[in-house]
Motif scaffolding. Sequence first.
Motif, PDB file in Angstrom:
ATOM      1  N   GLY A 183       0.835  -1.060  -0.054  1.00 58.93           N
ATOM      2  CA  GLY A 183       0.005  -0.102  -0.132  1.00 58.93           C
ATOM      3  C   GLY A 183       0.750   1.186   0.126  1.00 58.93           C
ATOM      4  O   GLY A 183       0.427   2.223  -0.647  1.00 58.93           O
ATOM      5  N   LEU A 184       2.031   1.114   0.766  1.00 62.83           N
ATOM      6  CA  LEU A 184       2.748   2.312   0.577  1.00 62.83           C
ATOM      7  C   LEU A 184       3.391   2.537  -0.555  1.00 62.83           C
ATOM      8  O   LEU A 184       3.621   3.932  -1.137  1.00 62.83           O
ATOM      9  CB  LEU A 184       3.884   2.267   2.028  1.00 62.83           C
ATOM     10  N   MET A 185       3.931   1.494  -1.055  1.00 65.21           N
ATOM     11  CA  MET A 185       4.571   1.937  -2.615  1.00 65.21           C
ATOM     12  C   MET A 185       3.522   2.046  -3.513  1.00 65.21           C
ATOM     13  O   MET A 185       3.794   2.821  -4.394  1.00 65.21           O
ATOM     14  CB  MET A 185       5.077   0.296  -2.905  1.00 65.21           C
ATOM     15  N   ALA A 186       2.384   1.795  -3.318  1.00 64.67           N
ATOM     16  CA  ALA A 186       1.290   2.103  -4.570  1.00 64.67           C
ATOM     17  C   ALA A 186       0.920   3.593  -4.155  1.00 64.67           C
ATOM     18  O   ALA A 186       0.616   4.410  -4.972  1.00 64.67           O
ATOM     19  CB  ALA A 186       0.053   1.245  -4.328  1.00 64.67           C
ATOM     20  N   GLY A 187       0.674   3.943  -2.762  1.00 63.43           N
ATOM     21  CA  GLY A 187       0.531   5.204  -2.613  1.00 63.43           C
ATOM     22  C   GLY A 187       1.334   6.367  -3.000  1.00 63.43           C
ATOM     23  O   GLY A 187       1.052   7.378  -3.528  1.00 63.43           O
ATOM     24  N   VAL A 188       2.851   6.023  -2.832  1.00 63.24           N
ATOM     25  CA  VAL A 188       3.900   6.861  -3.413  1.00 63.24           C
ATOM     26  C   VAL A 188       3.980   6.754  -4.845  1.00 63.24           C
ATOM     27  O   VAL A 188       4.113   7.975  -5.349  1.00 63.24           O
ATOM     28  CB  VAL A 188       5.214   6.153  -2.815  1.00 63.24           C
ATOM     29  N   GLY A 189       3.661   5.884  -5.458  1.00 68.18           N
ATOM     30  CA  GLY A 189       3.578   5.629  -6.875  1.00 68.18           C
ATOM     31  C   GLY A 189       2.482   6.338  -7.622  1.00 68.18           C
ATOM     32  O   GLY A 189       2.551   7.233  -8.729  1.00 68.18           O
TER      33      GLY A 189
END
Length: 242
Positions: A183-189
């Motif tokens: 989720g963190l990676m998706a949010g940053v992306g």
Amino acid sequence: MEETISLKDLFATLRKRLSLILMITFTAAAVSAIVSYFFITPTYQVSSQLLVNRSQVEENFNTNEVQTNIALINTYKELITKSIILDTVADELDGSYTATDLREMITVQGGTDNQILTVTVEDTDPDTAAAIANKVATVFEREVPNIMNIDNVKMIEPAVVLDTISPVNPKPMLNIAIALVVGLMAGVGLAFLLEYLDNTMKNEQDIEKELGIPVLGVITRFDLSELEVAATSSGRKARGEK
């Protein structure tokens, strides 16, 4: 001219989209927790163990005893999951499972430095898993002499269900941790994607950067209601009113 991105710009983008990043991260973790605790059926593993010894009645084993046992263990690992064994197990379980069903539930392990075969069964009911593991071990011990002409297998530890048994799947905390990272990676992306697609000009720095010319002046944005209040107040003061 090549466009460069500074760390300051990156942090500014992250700070600007921080609420979106946090929302996606915690939403992913919450969904993972709900699915893990309420929608995935827990499964349990129970094991029985067999000892493979060199036959005491056979006199044709002239090779190294250790190598012979290892070769037999590798053979037995394959043999346990074959239909010749599992069909009998299925029949003795009153046809509740087919040989194919049992094959998907059973895992057989044997070390290279010992003579022990471990039959592990995975099922949603630990008692059922223990019963199947014991039945497989019993049938295999009984049928090996007929198949291999060697009576050298003995069950040494039947499967038992302990009070402290816990499911092997799902692992909620691991799933939640993975969901947090994803989720963190998706949010940053997504934050950087939105920033890349946003081509609006928000301040004079954006204008200078886009047009390459200096800004000579800035027109302040006024609120009409505030101007009306200020004008009314000035008129009253001019007329000597309070």
